[in-house]
Design a protein around this motif. Structure first.
Motif, mmCIF file in Angstrom:
data_model
loop_
_atom_site.group_PDB
_atom_site.id
_atom_site.type_symbol
_atom_site.label_atom_id
_atom_site.label_comp_id
_atom_site.label_asym_id
_atom_site.label_seq_id
_atom_site.Cartn_x
_atom_site.Cartn_y
_atom_site.Cartn_z
ATOM 1 N N ILE A 34 3.227 -0.104 -9.560
ATOM 2 C CA ILE A 34 1.938 0.316 -10.132
ATOM 3 C C ILE A 34 0.953 -0.847 -10.145
ATOM 4 N N PHE A 35 1.431 -2.007 -10.554
ATOM 5 C CA PHE A 35 0.557 -3.184 -10.623
ATOM 6 C C PHE A 35 -0.025 -3.518 -9.248
ATOM 7 N N PHE A 36 0.829 -3.644 -8.264
ATOM 8 C CA PHE A 36 0.370 -4.031 -6.929
ATOM 9 C C PHE A 36 -0.510 -2.954 -6.295
ATOM 10 N N ASN A 37 -0.150 -1.688 -6.455
ATOM 11 C CA ASN A 37 -0.908 -0.611 -5.811
ATOM 12 C C ASN A 37 -2.291 -0.426 -6.433
ATOM 13 N N ILE A 38 -2.391 -0.562 -7.756
ATOM 14 C CA ILE A 38 -3.707 -0.472 -8.394
ATOM 15 C C ILE A 38 -4.584 -1.635 -7.950
ATOM 16 N N LEU A 39 -3.993 -2.809 -7.842
ATOM 17 C CA LEU A 39 -4.721 -3.987 -7.374
ATOM 18 C C LEU A 39 -5.249 -3.770 -5.951
ATOM 19 N N LEU A 40 -4.397 -3.258 -5.075
ATOM 20 C CA LEU A 40 -4.802 -3.018 -3.686
ATOM 21 C C LEU A 40 -5.823 -1.891 -3.597
ATOM 22 N N PHE A 41 -5.682 -0.876 -4.439
ATOM 23 C CA PHE A 41 -6.640 0.235 -4.431
ATOM 24 C C PHE A 41 -8.048 -0.261 -4.746
ATOM 25 N N CYS A 42 -8.159 -1.039 -5.785
ATOM 26 C CA CYS A 42 -9.480 -1.553 -6.185
ATOM 27 C C CYS A 42 -10.081 -2.433 -5.087
ATOM 28 N N ALA A 43 -9.254 -3.308 -4.514
ATOM 29 C CA ALA A 43 -9.757 -4.221 -3.484
ATOM 30 C C ALA A 43 -10.166 -3.456 -2.228
ATOM 31 N N LEU A 45 -10.883 -0.173 -1.893
ATOM 32 C CA LEU A 45 -11.979 0.760 -2.117
ATOM 33 C C LEU A 45 -13.316 0.014 -2.075
ATOM 34 N N THR A 46 -13.341 -1.141 -2.704
ATOM 35 C CA THR A 46 -14.572 -1.950 -2.687
ATOM 36 C C THR A 46 -14.929 -2.372 -1.267
ATOM 37 N N ALA A 47 -13.938 -2.867 -0.540
ATOM 38 C CA ALA A 47 -14.179 -3.305 0.841
ATOM 39 C C ALA A 47 -14.547 -2.139 1.733
ATOM 40 N N GLY A 48 -13.898 -0.986 1.534
ATOM 41 C CA GLY A 48 -14.192 0.188 2.349
ATOM 42 C C GLY A 48 -15.587 0.726 2.130
ATOM 43 N N LEU A 49 -16.049 0.748 0.861
ATOM 44 C CA LEU A 49 -17.396 1.233 0.565
ATOM 45 C C LEU A 49 -18.461 0.278 1.110
ATOM 46 N N ALA A 60 -7.072 2.958 0.884
ATOM 47 C CA ALA A 60 -7.166 2.649 -0.546
ATOM 48 C C ALA A 60 -6.589 3.775 -1.385
ATOM 49 N N PHE A 61 -6.949 5.017 -1.043
ATOM 50 C CA PHE A 61 -6.433 6.154 -1.815
ATOM 51 C C PHE A 61 -4.941 6.380 -1.554
ATOM 52 N N LEU A 140 -4.412 -9.414 3.038
ATOM 53 C CA LEU A 140 -3.694 -9.523 1.769
ATOM 54 C C LEU A 140 -2.849 -8.278 1.515
ATOM 55 N N SER A 141 -3.404 -7.121 1.868
ATOM 56 C CA SER A 141 -2.686 -5.865 1.667
ATOM 57 C C SER A 141 -1.402 -5.821 2.487
ATOM 58 N N ILE A 142 -1.474 -6.298 3.730
ATOM 59 C CA ILE A 142 -0.291 -6.314 4.596
ATOM 60 C C ILE A 142 0.799 -7.193 3.991
#
Length: 386
Positions: A34-43, A45-49, A60-61, A140-142
């Motif tokens: 949960i910790f890692f996935n929420i962190l990656l989602f936020c990062a 989503l911001t980069a994608g937008l 992100a989703f 970073l996600s990879i």
């Protein structure tokens, strides 16, 4: 890091058959996920937008759904740790498998939705804005997902958990999918080609494949898969240590979830042995199986004539006939009943699955060969499967 957390938060970490220990492993994997996935989602989503990248937003989703999957996995381990009750006398261990199946379904749904969104992007292309931030987030996600794969795979092997194996497979598919997104961003930046949507489809296919593989791993134990060869080998080793046990057959393993297995088997013992001594031996074997393999055991004694010359000769004859028909055939529970006009040879034959003949055809072949050797022999055969 995960090894340090295990030593800090999981007491008796080596007792992986214990429900409470397994619950803590699942909780540790879930919270970390949960910790890692929420962190990656936020990062992401911001980069994608900021870059207008549909594949990055979709990725992100996908991470957000992975966080939800971690919650489901935790719930599954929590339910699995509950004690048996009147409605579930063998406990709730299979809920661990069910949680893994739910995670697999979520993966498949996200894959289909990603493919749908990517097709829309192909039909209506938009320019992806390349930036060092986007590059850093994807890289970073990879790295994070590769780490998540490694620790989930290690945990799944440590406690033999299909649910954690499904989580590990999902993390690995995320590594490939994010790599595809990163490659598409670089290609778009330096070639001007709009391949964002196509890479999104590739990501979706990879995620879908990971979901299918994860589903197979969780559905199989729910349907009743064959037990592990090492587990069967240990059963045979323990039971055959007792001299009075002549052979073993009809071994069945009932799996009610990790650490909740029940086995039943037939042990052939000398027909002329002392029934009280033999019964005490069987009790001791059942106790050892419980203590060493953490499974409930029920053993049925089959008395056989192991010192009668005619019985042994007839058994050897029947075994030779089976080898002539198919070397993989075997027999057990052999006995004879002699009469004034004929002798019945009564035995069970173990016939492999997917054999090129039917049980009735096999029975007729055995009877025919016995009659050719001695017309007084009549076969009474029960066909079993391994």
């Amino acid at each position: 890091m995960i090894t340090i957390l295990i030593h800090l938060f999981i007491k008796d970490a080596g007792q992986t058959d214990e429900a409470e220990v397994r619950r803590k492993y699942g909780l540790l994997s879930g919270i970390t996920g949960i910790f890692f996935n929420i962190l990656l989602f936020c990062a992401k989503l911001t980069a994608g937008l900021l870059s207008s990248s549909i594949s990055v937003i979709a990725d992100a989703f996908n991470n957000l759904s992975d966080a939800g999957s971690s919650i489901i996995t935790m719930i599954g381990f929590q339910i699995a740790a509950q004690e048996a009750d009147p409605d579930h006398p063998f406990g709730h261990g299979r809920s661990e498998y069910i949680s893994g199946l739910i995670v697999s379904i979520i993966i498949l749904v996200m894959a289909v939705e990603l493919i749908r969104s990517s097709i829309s992007r192909i039909l209506h292309p938009e320019t992806v804005l390349f930036s060092p931030v986007l590059l850093a987030v994807l890289f970073l996600s990879i790295v994070v997902k590769l780490y998540m794969y490694c620790y989930n795979q290690a945990l799944s092997k440590r406690i033999s958990s299909p649910a954690l194996h499904a989580t590990a497979a999902d993390s690995l598919s995320d590594c490939f999918s994010t790599s595809a997104v990163l490659i598409s961003a670089v290609i778009s930046r330096f070639s001007g080609l709009h391949i964002d949507g196509w890479c999104g489809i590739l990501v979706g296919i990879l995620i879908f494949h990971g979901g299918i593989e994860a589903a197979k791993d969780t559905i199989s134990p729910l349907l009743g898969q064959a037990p592990e060869p090492d587990f069967i080998r240990r059963i045979y080793e323990i039971v055959r240590q007792y001299q009075e046990v002549l052979d073993i057959h009809d071994l069945i393993v009932h799996d009610y979830g990790p650490g909740r297995r029940m086995i039943s088997l037939h042990a052939e013992v000398p027909a002329k042995g002392d029934i009280l001594i033999l019964h005490d031996m069987i009790d001791n074997i059942e106790k050892r199986l419980q203590e060493e393999l953490h499974c409930s055991a029920v053993i049925h004694m089959d008395p056989v004539m192991n010192d009668d010359t005619e019985t042994l000769a007839c058994k050897a004859l029947a075994a030779d006939i089976l080898k002539q028909i198919d070397a993989s055939l075997s027999l057990h529970d052999f006995r004879i009943v002699k009469g004034t006009t004929h002798t019945n040879l009564i035995f069970d034959v173990v016939m492999p699955y997917h054999a090129g003949y039917t049980p009735e055809g096999l029975r007729i072949s055995i009877e025919k060969k016995l009659q050719e050797i001695n017309p007084r022999y009549f076969a009474v055969i029960q066909i079993d499967h391994p």
